[in-house]
Design a protein around this motif. Structure first.
Motif, PDB file in Angstrom:
ATOM      1  N   SER A 164      44.352   8.616   7.848  1.00 28.83           N
ATOM      2  CA  SER A 164      44.649   9.740   6.961  1.00 28.83           C
ATOM      3  C   SER A 164      45.321  10.826   7.784  1.00 28.83           C
ATOM      4  CB  SER A 164      43.362  10.293   6.336  1.00 28.83           C
ATOM      5  OG  SER A 164      42.536  10.861   7.337  1.00 28.83           O
ATOM      6  N   ASP A 165      45.741  11.876   7.115  1.00 28.90           N
ATOM      7  CA  ASP A 165      46.281  13.019   7.834  1.00 28.90           C
ATOM      8  C   ASP A 165      45.155  13.661   8.635  1.00 28.90           C
ATOM      9  OD1 ASP A 165      48.775  12.652   6.688  1.00 28.90           O
ATOM     10  OD2 ASP A 165      48.296  13.921   4.969  1.00 28.90           O
ATOM     11  N   PRO A 166      45.323  13.854   9.940  1.00 34.50           N
ATOM     12  CA  PRO A 166      44.231  14.386  10.757  1.00 34.50           C
ATOM     13  C   PRO A 166      43.937  15.844  10.439  1.00 34.50           C
ATOM     14  CG  PRO A 166      46.250  14.240  12.048  1.00 34.50           C
ATOM     15  CD  PRO A 166      46.554  13.591  10.729  1.00 34.50           C
ATOM     16  N   ILE A 167      42.659  16.201  10.555  1.00 37.54           N
ATOM     17  CA  ILE A 167      42.310  17.608  10.473  1.00 37.54           C
ATOM     18  C   ILE A 167      42.454  18.206  11.869  1.00 37.54           C
ATOM     19  CG2 ILE A 167      40.728  17.191   8.563  1.00 37.54           C
ATOM     20  CD1 ILE A 167      38.415  17.463  10.534  1.00 37.54           C
ATOM     21  N   SER A 168      42.442  19.531  11.943  1.00 40.88           N
ATOM     22  CA  SER A 168      42.555  20.197  13.241  1.00 40.88           C
ATOM     23  C   SER A 168      41.173  20.325  13.883  1.00 40.88           C
ATOM     24  CB  SER A 168      43.167  21.582  13.070  1.00 40.88           C
ATOM     25  OG  SER A 168      42.251  22.444  12.401  1.00 40.88           O
ATOM     26  N   LYS A 169      41.171  20.581  15.169  1.00 45.74           N
ATOM     27  CA  LYS A 169      39.898  20.793  15.856  1.00 45.74           C
ATOM     28  C   LYS A 169      39.168  22.000  15.281  1.00 45.74           C
ATOM     29  CE  LYS A 169      39.626  22.417  20.104  1.00 45.74           C
ATOM     30  NZ  LYS A 169      39.615  22.515  21.590  1.00 45.74           N
ATOM     31  N   ASP A 170      39.882  23.057  14.978  1.00 44.76           N
ATOM     32  CA  ASP A 170      39.231  24.246  14.406  1.00 44.76           C
ATOM     33  C   ASP A 170      38.593  23.932  13.061  1.00 44.76           C
ATOM     34  OD1 ASP A 170      39.886  25.794  16.581  1.00 44.76           O
ATOM     35  OD2 ASP A 170      41.649  26.717  15.653  1.00 44.76           O
ATOM     36  N   GLN A 171      39.271  23.129  12.241  1.00 46.10           N
ATOM     37  CA  GLN A 171      38.680  22.740  10.958  1.00 46.10           C
ATOM     38  C   GLN A 171      37.398  21.942  11.170  1.00 46.10           C
ATOM     39  OE1 GLN A 171      42.279  20.797   9.419  1.00 46.10           O
ATOM     40  NE2 GLN A 171      42.207  22.156   7.632  1.00 46.10           N
ATOM     41  N   SER A 175      41.596  13.113  18.176  1.00 44.42           N
ATOM     42  CA  SER A 175      42.172  12.625  19.440  1.00 44.42           C
ATOM     43  C   SER A 175      43.087  11.434  19.232  1.00 44.42           C
ATOM     44  CB  SER A 175      41.052  12.261  20.424  1.00 44.42           C
ATOM     45  OG  SER A 175      40.259  11.209  19.911  1.00 44.42           O
ATOM     46  N   GLY A 176      43.012  10.820  18.046  1.00 44.95           N
ATOM     47  CA  GLY A 176      43.935   9.744  17.728  1.00 44.95           C
ATOM     48  C   GLY A 176      43.461   8.368  18.122  1.00 44.95           C
ATOM     49  N   GLU A 177      42.194   8.234  18.496  1.00 47.46           N
ATOM     50  CA  GLU A 177      41.663   6.932  18.882  1.00 47.46           C
ATOM     51  C   GLU A 177      41.163   6.197  17.650  1.00 47.46           C
ATOM     52  OE1 GLU A 177      38.258   5.007  21.781  1.00 47.46           O
ATOM     53  OE2 GLU A 177      38.195   7.104  21.221  1.00 47.46           O
ATOM     54  N   MET A 178      41.736   5.042  17.363  1.00 48.17           N
ATOM     55  CA  MET A 178      41.366   4.291  16.174  1.00 48.17           C
ATOM     56  C   MET A 178      40.144   3.426  16.420  1.00 48.17           C
ATOM     57  SD  MET A 178      43.508   1.409  14.098  1.00 48.17           S
ATOM     58  CE  MET A 178      42.701   0.391  12.869  1.00 48.17           C
ATOM     59  N   ILE A 179      39.279   3.325  15.422  1.00 45.67           N
ATOM     60  CA  ILE A 179      38.119   2.459  15.470  1.00 45.67           C
ATOM     61  C   ILE A 179      38.316   1.385  14.405  1.00 45.67           C
ATOM     62  CG2 ILE A 179      35.607   2.336  15.338  1.00 45.67           C
ATOM     63  CD1 ILE A 179      35.636   5.431  15.709  1.00 45.67           C
ATOM     64  N   GLU A 180      38.722   0.189  14.802  1.00 48.39           N
ATOM     65  CA  GLU A 180      38.955  -0.880  13.835  1.00 48.39           C
ATOM     66  C   GLU A 180      37.629  -1.453  13.348  1.00 48.39           C
ATOM     67  OE1 GLU A 180      41.442  -3.974  15.233  1.00 48.39           O
ATOM     68  OE2 GLU A 180      43.247  -2.743  15.299  1.00 48.39           O
ATOM     69  N   SER A 181      37.630  -1.880  12.089  1.00 47.74           N
ATOM     70  CA  SER A 181      36.460  -2.547  11.529  1.00 47.74           C
ATOM     71  C   SER A 181      36.876  -3.225  10.237  1.00 47.74           C
ATOM     72  CB  SER A 181      35.316  -1.559  11.270  1.00 47.74           C
ATOM     73  OG  SER A 181      35.789  -0.436  10.547  1.00 47.74           O
ATOM     74  N   THR A 182      36.098  -4.212   9.840  1.00 51.84           N
ATOM     75  CA  THR A 182      36.359  -4.947   8.605  1.00 51.84           C
ATOM     76  C   THR A 182      35.057  -5.114   7.847  1.00 51.84           C
ATOM     77  OG1 THR A 182      38.142  -6.198   9.673  1.00 51.84           O
ATOM     78  CG2 THR A 182      37.287  -7.068   7.593  1.00 51.84           C
ATOM     79  N   GLY A 183      35.086  -4.803   6.553  1.00 50.13           N
ATOM     80  CA  GLY A 183      33.945  -5.017   5.685  1.00 50.13           C
ATOM     81  C   GLY A 183      34.326  -5.942   4.545  1.00 50.13           C
ATOM     82  N   VAL A 184      33.438  -6.888   4.215  1.00 48.35           N
ATOM     83  CA  VAL A 184      33.681  -7.864   3.156  1.00 48.35           C
ATOM     84  C   VAL A 184      32.480  -7.893   2.230  1.00 48.35           C
ATOM     85  CG1 VAL A 184      33.780 -10.347   2.682  1.00 48.35           C
ATOM     86  CG2 VAL A 184      35.277  -9.350   4.407  1.00 48.35           C
ATOM     87  N   HIS A 215      35.528   7.232  27.236  1.00 45.02           N
ATOM     88  CA  HIS A 215      35.733   8.098  26.079  1.00 45.02           C
ATOM     89  C   HIS A 215      35.890   9.567  26.469  1.00 45.02           C
ATOM     90  CE1 HIS A 215      35.616   5.108  22.944  1.00 45.02           C
ATOM     91  NE2 HIS A 215      34.604   4.528  23.574  1.00 45.02           N
ATOM     92  N   ASN A 216      35.462   9.938  27.662  1.00 46.55           N
ATOM     93  CA  ASN A 216      35.818  11.274  28.140  1.00 46.55           C
ATOM     94  C   ASN A 216      37.334  11.423  28.242  1.00 46.55           C
ATOM     95  OD1 ASN A 216      33.124  11.918  28.368  1.00 46.55           O
ATOM     96  ND2 ASN A 216      33.019  11.577  30.582  1.00 46.55           N
ATOM     97  N   LYS A 217      37.995  10.333  28.609  1.00 45.68           N
ATOM     98  CA  LYS A 217      39.452  10.360  28.781  1.00 45.68           C
ATOM     99  C   LYS A 217      40.205  10.148  27.476  1.00 45.68           C
ATOM    100  CE  LYS A 217      39.141   8.501  33.492  1.00 45.68           C
ATOM    101  NZ  LYS A 217      39.435   7.334  34.365  1.00 45.68           N
ATOM    102  N   THR A 218      39.633   9.338  26.559  1.00 48.96           N
ATOM    103  CA  THR A 218      40.378   8.965  25.354  1.00 48.96           C
ATOM    104  C   THR A 218      39.962   9.719  24.097  1.00 48.96           C
ATOM    105  OG1 THR A 218      38.826   7.158  24.889  1.00 48.96           O
ATOM    106  CG2 THR A 218      40.768   6.637  26.246  1.00 48.96           C
ATOM    107  N   THR A 219      38.763  10.275  24.091  1.00 40.76           N
ATOM    108  CA  THR A 219      38.247  10.941  22.885  1.00 40.76           C
ATOM    109  C   THR A 219      37.935  12.410  23.129  1.00 40.76           C
ATOM    110  OG1 THR A 219      37.247   8.841  22.194  1.00 40.76           O
ATOM    111  CG2 THR A 219      36.484  10.842  21.072  1.00 40.76           C
TER     112      THR A 219
END
Length: 366
Positions: A196-203, A119-128, A58-62
Motif C-alpha cells: 500500500s502507500d506507506p505512511i510516514s514515520k511521524d504518522q 523502511s520498505g522491507e517486505m514480509i512475504e506470506s501466503t494464506g489459504v 533488522h537494525n540495518k534493514t528495518t
C-alpha cells in the motif's frame, strides 16, 4: 482421526524440521510469562545463532529509520497504554540479559510490522482457506530473513486460569503477541503483509502515542476476550479495529463457508471477501488465497504465488480436498520458496494445528 492425519503428514513430508513447543501461561506473573520461551531458544541455538544475528540484520534493514527519541516515544507509549505487555517485555529483557537489549529496543520490535512498512522491507506470506464438507482448512506460509530467524520459531500453547485457549506459531513471539492464531472452537487467523502507500514515520508515531495496538496484539486480544467467541464476532472486531499500517487478515471458522479475507489500512477498508460470496465455479468446495497484493489486481509477473495456488486448489482431486491437499499446495514452489520459515495447517472444527519448520527451496531447471 487426528493421529491418523498427523501420521500421514510425518510419513510423507521428510524435509521439515521440528518446531519446539512452549507453554505460555497468561495467569503467571507478567515478567515470568515468556522467559521459558527465551530460554528454549538460547538453550537450543545460543544467542549468536538466533537473537544476535536477527537483531543485527533488522537494525540495518528495518530500524535504521529510528533515532533515540523515536525509541523513547514508542517505549513511553507502551508503558502508558499497555502496562501488562510492558511488564512482559521487561521479563524478556531480563532473560536475555544483554546491555544492548533494552526495553526501548524491544518496544520497537513490538511494532516491527508497522515500522517495516516505512523502511520498505517486505514480509512475504501466503494464506489459504479451503471449505470442504463442514470444515475450513487453513494453510499458512511465512517468509522472512535472515536465516537464523528460523531458529527462533516456536509453537506456542497458550493457557489462562488453567484453561487452554489456543495455539500460535511465530518467530516474533518476543513481541508478546501473535501473527497467526488458532483460537479453540472459534477461528483460525493469520496476518499477511499488504502492499500500500506507506505512511510516514511521524504518522506512525502519532498512532502509537494514541494507543493504537501493535498488529501482534490484535490477535492476542482476540484470544483472551471471552466476548469474541464466534467466527462472526472475530471478523467484526478485526474489520472495525484501528490499525497503524496496511494488513490482510485471513480468517477461518468452524463450519462450512466460514472464511474471509479482510483488507484494510489506517485510513481505509476494502470490502471483505468471503468464501460463500466468491465466484469460483465450484459447487462442492470453495477456496480463497491471499498473498501480499489486492485481489482485484493481477499478480506481479515476478510473484505468481496467488495465481499458482488458486490453480492448484481448483484442480484438487476429491481425495486431496483435505489437510494433506492444502499442505501439498503450500509446499509447492514458489508458494514454498527461498524465504519460507514454516508451514501451518489449521482446522478449527477439530482444534488442530499442525506445524512444520520448512527449509529454503529454490527453483531449479530440469
Amino acid at each position: 482421526m487426528q493421529y491418523g492425519i498427523l501420521f500421514m503428514f510425518l510419513s510423507t513430508v521428510t524435509s521439515f524440521s521440528y518446531l519446539p513447543e512452549v507453554e505460555i501461561d497468561l495467569s503467571a506473573t507478567p515478567k515470568q510469562r515468556w522467559k521459558q520461551a527465551v530460554r528454549t531458544i538460547l538453550d537450543l541455538h545460543g544467542y549468536e545463532n538466533s537473537f544476535g544475528p536477527v537483531f543485527e540484520f533488522h537494525n540495518k534493514t528495518t530500524f535504521y529509520i529510528l533515532n533515540t527519541d523515536d525509541y523513547s516515544t514508542i517505549a513511553n507509549a507502551i508503558r502508558t497504554h499497555y502496562p501488562e505487555y510492558s511488564s512482559e517485555l521487561d521479563g524478556i529483557v531480563e532473560e536475555l540479559n544483554r546491555s544492548e537489549i533494552t526495553f526501548e529496543y524491544l518496544s520497537a520490535w513490538a511494532y516491527f510490522h508497522e515500522i517495516s512498512h516505512i523502511s520498505g522491507e517486505m514480509i512475504e506470506s501466503t494464506g489459504v482457506l479451503l471449505s470442504v464438507g463442514d470444515q475450513i482448512i487453513h494453510g499458512r506460509n511465512m517468509e522472512q530473513a535472515p536465516a537464523q530467524a528460523r531458529n527462533m520459531v516456536l509453537h506456542l500453547i497458550i493457557k489462562k486460569d488453567d484453561k487452554y485457549l489456543g495455539e500460535s506459531v511465530d518467530w516474533q513471539w518476543f513481541k508478546v503477541g501473535f501473527s497467526t492464531l488458532l483460537k479453540y472452537n472459534v477461528a483460525s487467523l493469520d496476518q499477511n503483509w499488504k502492499f500500500s502507500d506507506p505512511i510516514s514515520k511521524d504518522q506512525l508515531l502519532t498512532f502509537i502515542q494514541l494507543g493504537v495496538p501493535s498488529l501482534a496484539w490484535e490477535y492476542r486480544h482476540v484470544l483472551v476476550n471471552d466476548n469474541l467467541n464466534t467466527f462472526h464476532r472475530v471478523v467484526l472486531y478485526l474489520e472495525q479495529n484501528q490499525v497503524a499500517c496496511a494488513i490482510y487478515n485471513v480468517i477461518g471458522g468452524t463450519s462450512r463457508n466460514q472464511g474471509v479475507i479482510i483488507s484494510k489500512d489506517p485510513f481505509d477498508m476494502n470490502p471483505t471477501i468471503s468464501l460463500n460470496t466468491s465466484i469460483l465455479g465450484q459447487s462442492n468446495y470453495q477456496y480463497l488465497v491471499q498473498t501480499n497484493y489486492d485481489h482485484w489486481l493481477p499478480d506481479p509477473q515476478n510473484d505468481q504465488r496467488r495465481t499458482i495456488a488458486e490453480n492448484l486448489l481448483g484442480q484438487l482431486q476429491t481425495n486431496l480436498r483435505n489437510e494433506f491437499g492444502v499442505f501439498t499446495v503450500m509446499d509447492t514452489y514458489p508458494i514454498h520458496n527461498e524465504g519460507t520459515f514454516y508451514t501451518i495447517i489449521m482446522n478449527t472444527k477439530y482444534n488442530r494445528l499442525i506445524a512444520f519448520g520448512q527449509p529454503s527451496i529454490t527453483q531449479t531447471d530440469n
